[in-house]
Write a protein that holds these residues in place. Sequence first.
Motif, PDB file in Angstrom:
ATOM      1  N   ILE A  83      -5.759  -4.060  -0.934  1.00 36.33           N
ATOM      2  CA  ILE A  83      -4.554  -3.263  -1.221  1.00 36.33           C
ATOM      3  C   ILE A  83      -4.888  -2.220  -2.287  1.00 36.33           C
ATOM      4  N   THR A 131      -4.849   1.765  -1.504  1.00 30.33           N
ATOM      5  CA  THR A 131      -3.899   2.608  -2.248  1.00 30.33           C
ATOM      6  C   THR A 131      -4.648   3.724  -2.966  1.00 30.33           C
ATOM      7  N   CYS A 169       0.848  -1.212   0.000  1.00 32.38           N
ATOM      8  CA  CYS A 169       0.000   0.000   0.000  1.00 32.38           C
ATOM      9  C   CYS A 169       0.875   1.250   0.000  1.00 32.38           C
TER      10      CYS A 169
END
Length: 319
Positions: free
Chosen positions: A248, A252, A215
Motif C-alpha cells: 500500500i 501510494t 491506496c
Amino acid sequence: MTALGRALPERVVTNDELAQTLDTSDEWIRTRTGIRERRMAAPGESTVDLAVAAGREALGDSSVDAVVLATSTADQLCPASAPQVAARLGLGTAAAFDVNAVCSGFVYALATAQGFIAGGIANRVLVIGADVFTSLVDPTDRTTVPIFGDGAGAVVLRAGDSDEPGAIGPFDLHSEGELADLLWVEAGGSKHRFSEDQRDHHLVMQGTAVFRHACARMAESSRAVLEQAGWMVGDVDRFVGHQANIRILQATAKHLGLPADAVVANIDRVGNTSAASIPLALADAVDDGTLVPGHRVLLTAFGAGLTWGSTLLTWPELG
Ligand code: COA
C-alpha cells in the motif's frame, strides 16, 4: 512538534511462530504485506500501559496542559483511557480525552491538538497514538492475525510560529461511514451488545477492498494537503504513511510520483500498529538517520470508519 517517544511490548512474534498455529507461512506474509515480525502485548499489558511509557519518553521532565490519546482499543469501553494516562504521568488535572479514528487516529489527534493550541485552549499538548489491536483479532483468523501488532508513539506539541520547523499543518481529514463494515468489530457496542457468535466480537476485514480504498484515499488526501500548503510533490523528502502493508505504501508513493527512497517504512518489524503506526515510524526513522532536521515530511493515514487524513511539517530539532 518538540519531542517524540515510543513504547513497544517486549514479546516479538515472528511469522514462523504464527505459522505454527495458523495455515500461513513466512513467505506469504512477507511477500503480501512486508511484515517479518510484530510485537504483542503480554496478558494484562494494556493500551494505557503502552501510552504511559511512550508519553513519559516524549515528556521527559516537561509538562502539558492536555493529553489527546488516539486509540480504538481503550482499556475500557467507558470511560476514555486518556485521563488514566494523564494521571499516571502525574499531569494533575490536565484535560484528557480519546480520539477514535482507528488507524487514522494519530493524524486526527494531531489536528485536534493543533486546534487546541491555535484556539488558545492549551499551550502544550501530549498527543499519543496507542493500540493493542491483538486484543481485537480472532487468534484463529489468518486474514487478520499476521497484519496487526501492538505499540504506542507520542509527540509533544507546543505553541509557536507557523513558519518554524515542527509547525504542523495544514490538515486534510475525511470519512466514509457507508463503508464501516469493510473493517469492524460488529458486536460489543451499544447496537449489538452481545452476540452468541464469537466472530462478531472480533475484527473482520475485507482485505482487498480495504487495500484499494487505502491506496486511493491516501494518494488523494496527500495531493490535497500538498496543494493547500503550496508544496510540490518534489518538495517532499520523506513520506510517512500509515504502516498497513508495504505494498500500500509503495503503490501510494508511486501514484503520487514520489521516489521509492522517500518512503519511510518500519512495518517489517512492527506490523500494523493502528494509531501508533505513524509516530513509531517517525521514531524509527529518526533513530536510523533517515529522518533529519530540515526534511519536509508528508504524513498520511487511512483506517477503519472509513477515515483518512494527511498533514505536513518540516522536521525540527527535537528537544
Ligand atoms: N496466509 C496464507 N494465505 C492467505 C492468508 C495468510 N495469512 N490470508 C489469506 N490467504 C489466502 C486467501 O485465502 C487467498 O486464497 P485463494 O486465492 O485460494 O482464495 C489468497 O491468499 C489471496 O488472498 P487475498 O485476500 O486476495 O490476498 P491479498 O493479496 O489481497 O492480500 C491482505 C491480503 C490482507 C494482505 C491485503 O488485502 C491487505 O493488506 N489489505 C489491506 C489490509 C489493511 O491494510 N488493513 C488495515 C487498514 S488500516
